[in-house]
Design a protein around this motif. Structure first.
Motif, PDB file in Angstrom:
ATOM      1  N   TYR A 194       0.922  -1.288   0.146  1.00 37.23           N
ATOM      2  CA  TYR A 194      -0.012   0.092   0.074  1.00 37.23           C
ATOM      3  C   TYR A 194       1.027   1.086  -0.007  1.00 37.23           C
ATOM      4  N   MET A 195       0.942   1.933  -1.255  1.00 39.36           N
ATOM      5  CA  MET A 195       1.825   3.190  -1.132  1.00 39.36           C
ATOM      6  C   MET A 195       1.574   4.379  -0.288  1.00 39.36           C
ATOM      7  N   GLU A 196       0.114   4.490  -0.363  1.00 38.48           N
ATOM      8  CA  GLU A 196      -0.283   5.689   0.699  1.00 38.48           C
ATOM      9  C   GLU A 196       0.296   5.282   2.102  1.00 38.48           C
ATOM     10  N   GLU A 197       0.289   4.161   2.531  1.00 38.88           N
ATOM     11  CA  GLU A 197       0.783   3.762   3.814  1.00 38.88           C
ATOM     12  C   GLU A 197       2.228   3.749   4.037  1.00 38.88           C
ATOM     13  N   ASP A 199       3.714   6.094   2.350  1.00 38.55           N
ATOM     14  CA  ASP A 199       4.135   7.471   2.362  1.00 38.55           C
ATOM     15  C   ASP A 199       3.739   8.255   3.600  1.00 38.55           C
ATOM     16  N   ARG A 200       2.738   7.723   4.286  1.00 33.81           N
ATOM     17  CA  ARG A 200       2.138   8.327   5.645  1.00 33.81           C
ATOM     18  C   ARG A 200       3.433   8.007   6.660  1.00 33.81           C
ATOM     19  N   LYS A 223       9.554  11.156  -4.960  1.00 33.95           N
ATOM     20  CA  LYS A 223       8.453  11.746  -5.906  1.00 33.95           C
ATOM     21  C   LYS A 223       9.287  12.917  -6.861  1.00 33.95           C
ATOM     22  N   THR A 233       2.096  11.182  -6.775  1.00 35.57           N
ATOM     23  CA  THR A 233       1.919  10.215  -5.662  1.00 35.57           C
ATOM     24  C   THR A 233       3.110   9.196  -5.681  1.00 35.57           C
ATOM     25  N   GLU A 235       2.740   6.103  -5.506  1.00 34.82           N
ATOM     26  CA  GLU A 235       2.389   4.978  -6.522  1.00 34.82           C
ATOM     27  C   GLU A 235       2.999   5.314  -7.982  1.00 34.82           C
TER      28      GLU A 235
END
Lengths: 248, 390
Positions: A194-197, A199-200, A223, A233, A235
């Motif tokens: 999970y890329m957003e995970e 990132d966070r 990025k 993003t 991703e």
């Protein structure tokens, strides 16, 4: 920041195929280092070598100053491993699981029970620790899986896809736990799809593909390699670096 | 070393706890054998109604002096109706179907034993009644074993150049019998079927549970709990020892419960050497536990572990005399059965509990069970791995 983990030319082959192909990277003390990559990239094999389960064919890793090849016992005292499988005993309660694994790390019965209570509170299961794990939801099982890895107060925690298939609430609780551990001084190696995970959570990220690390940096640095960090993003970075072709 | 033992004990304690909490496992391990043994005991009893008479044993002895007479007397004292006949008379009775077989003690048997020369006991059977044939064979073996002791003493004396003359031999013959036969088949019935059905189903289910235990090891490998233990500082030998301990512990639990129920609730007769029954049970438990661990090292998945465990258990059980006494099976089946630990255990149980053998008579069985445990254990040790195949 100091270096807590240093991998040098680490390699592993299975049946002549390079699963990990001479990777070198560092993880700094008290950082959350994300290891991202498509399926079969070599992430889990890397974690298994770092956590002394699998002997490397070449290279070495120093964790807290100790070699995973020559000082395995010293390394094992310092690490906690949460595999992507639910490596626990569903027939036992969460509390009993924790006490068992705690005792296996060398804690006395009393110390293991005390630690188990503290760790259950840390993952938000203090009220349901007495129930057998097989009655738990997927998210609760994942939290127990992480809790077991915390029993020996590890300096370095390996979390291999700890949030697969769970609800947002449990995922959020896991994020809180991981960030809390980092703030208390634990170094974390975190793999996820999970890329957003990533990132966070992650301070720095290494992207693996075909057994090699093809990029390392902070989310913002990665990025920046493909465009404006404010609009790109993680991703997009990932797909740009590893390609869009299906891997399995 | 202390850490290794500590880890092994903790692991075994955890697995035993899981075993005790699993109602299905407990039912399968402890209730099923009793149900099966009970059902088949009823079947045997219906087939073989008690006669109310003391058990009969036909002995054709040409020589009525010395040792053969002692033996016949010993048989009578042990509760048998010793039916003494001439060889011709016994053959006639056999031909007419009056008897299923007889023991033939040749004319020179007593002299041969007391002078240390070769002596033969012959078992003559019609082949129509395998149970009687097996019983006669077992009694003959016991007689041969006891006579051998006397012959060894005589030969030993000969080796020391103490050559007894006729007067001395005569004096020896006046001494109390050197051979006393302990056959505990007394009372109303020839045998109690539970004496061989319970041991049979006990060995079957002890082995079954141990073999199915392979699945839990494979599951732990698949879910990476074994790897997790290693990353916690637990060494592979501790894990292996812990798994062996718990497999043995499960078997011992079965043995303790089933023998206790057998003795106190089902009135089984452990024979003249109950200690030997216990030793054979323990050795069979060790061999079964080692088999379970070995099986876990030879399969890759939980499903194959369960399938092979079931196949092995259900194949080896009849071969090894768990479903019917091996002594009534044809020779080829008995020979094939010798390849299984079940057969050695069941043969020992039958000898001890049905035919009144002593502990020394089943020493070869005990040693063979030890050999099975060593072979299975050695293979497990060499092939044991903590991770699933990559």
């Amino acid at each position: 920041m100091d270096t807590y983990l240093q991998a040098e030319a680490l390699a592993k082959r299975f049946d002549g195929v390079a699963a990990v192909d001479g990777i070198s990277f560092v993880i700094r003390t008290k950082e959350i280092f994300g290891l991202l990559g498509p399926n079969g990239a070599g992430k889990t094999t890397t974690i298994r070598m770092l956590s002394t389960i699998l002997a490397p064919d070449a290279g070495d890793v120093r964790i807290g100053g100790h070699s995973v090849i020559h000082e395995r016992d010293e390394v094992r005292k310092r690490i906690g491993v949460c595999p992507q499988e639910l490596a626990l005993y569903p027939e036992l309660s969460a509390f009993d699981n924790l006490v068992f694994f705690g005792r296996m790390t060398g804690l006395s019965g009393r110390a293991a029970k005390a630690r188990a209570r503290a760790v259950l509170a840390e993952v938000g299961l203090e009220d349901r620790g007495g129930e057998t794990v097989k009655k738990y939801s997927g998210g609760m099982k994942r939290r127990v899986n992480i809790a077991i890895a915390l029993m020996n107060r590890p300096e370095l925690l390996f979390l291999d896809e700890p949030t697969v298939g769970i609800d947002p609430q449990s995922r959020n609780k896991i994020f809180e736990t991981v960030l809390g551990l980092r703030d208390e001084g634990t170094t974390v190696l975190y793999t996820t799809h999970y890329m957003e995970e990533a990132d966070r959570l992650c301070d720095r990220i290494g992207i693996m593909d075909r057994g090699r690390i093809i990029a390392v940096g902070t989310p913002a640095e990665l990025k920046r390699q493909v465009g404006d960090p404010a609009r790109t993003t993680l991703e997009e970075v990932f797909l740009r670096l590893t390609g869009r072709k299906l891997r399995d | 070393m202390t850490l290794l033992i500590r880890h092994a004990l903790l692991l075994a304690a955890k697995d035993m706890r899981i075993f005790w909490r699993d109602r299905f496992s407990l039912t399968f391990a402890l209730i099923f054998p009793l149900v099966f043994a009970g059902a088949f005991t009823l079947a045997w009893e219906e087939e073989d109604e008690p006669t109310g008479a003391a058990p009969r044993l036909t002995v054709a002895a040409a020589d009525q002096q010395g040792l053969p007479e002692d033996l016949v007397t010993a048989l009578t004292d042990a509760g048998w109706t010793a039916d003494e006949r001439s060889f011709e008379g016994a053959l006639d009775a056999l031909g007419q179907g009056d008897i299923g077989g007889f023991l033939l003690l040749p004319a020179d048997f007593g002299t041969a034993v007391t002078t240390g020369s070769e002596a033969r006991i012959r078992v003559v059977v019609s082949g129509k009644d395998p149970t009687e044939a097996a019983m006669l064979e077992s009694v003959a073996r016991t007689l041969a074993g006891r006579s051998e002791t006397v012959m060894l003493a005589v030969r030993g004396a000969g080796a020391l150049a103490v050559v007894p003359d006729a007067e001395q031999l005569s004096a020896v013959s006046q001494l109390p019998p050197l051979v006393s036969l302990e056959v505990r088949r007394t009372g109303e019935r020839r045998y109690n079927p539970i004496d061989f059905t319970l041991p049979g189903y006990l060995t079957m289910f002890v082995f079954f549970v141990a073999a199915l235990g392979a699945g839990s090891i494979v599951l732990e490998r698949e879910t990476r709990t074994l790897e997790r233990l290693v990353s916690n500082g637990v060494r592979a030998p501790s894990i292996l020892a812990g798994k062996f301990l718990v497999a043995t512990g499960r078997s011992l639990t079965q043995l303790a419960v089933l023998w206790t129920v057998g003795v106190f609730a089902l009135s089984i007769d452990l024979g003249a050497s109950p200690g030997a029954v216990v030793i054979v049970s323990l050795l069979f438990a060790l061999a079964s536990a080692a088999f379970g661990i070995m099986l876990a090292t030879m399969v890759d998945t939980m499903r194959s572990a369960s399938s092979i465990a079931m196949l092995a258990s259900l194949t080896l059980a009849p071969l090894g005399g768990c479903w019917w006494p091996l002594f009534i099976a044809p020779d080829w089946l008995q020979a094939l059965g010798r390849l299984t630990p079940h057969a050695w255990a069941n043969d020992a149980f039958n000898r001890l509990m049905v035919f009144g053998a002593s502990a020394s008579d089943v020493v070869p069985n005990m040693l063979t069970l030890v050999a099975f445990a060593i072979v299975f254990g050695a293979i497990a040790l060499v092939r044991f791995r903590l991770s699933p195949p990559t």
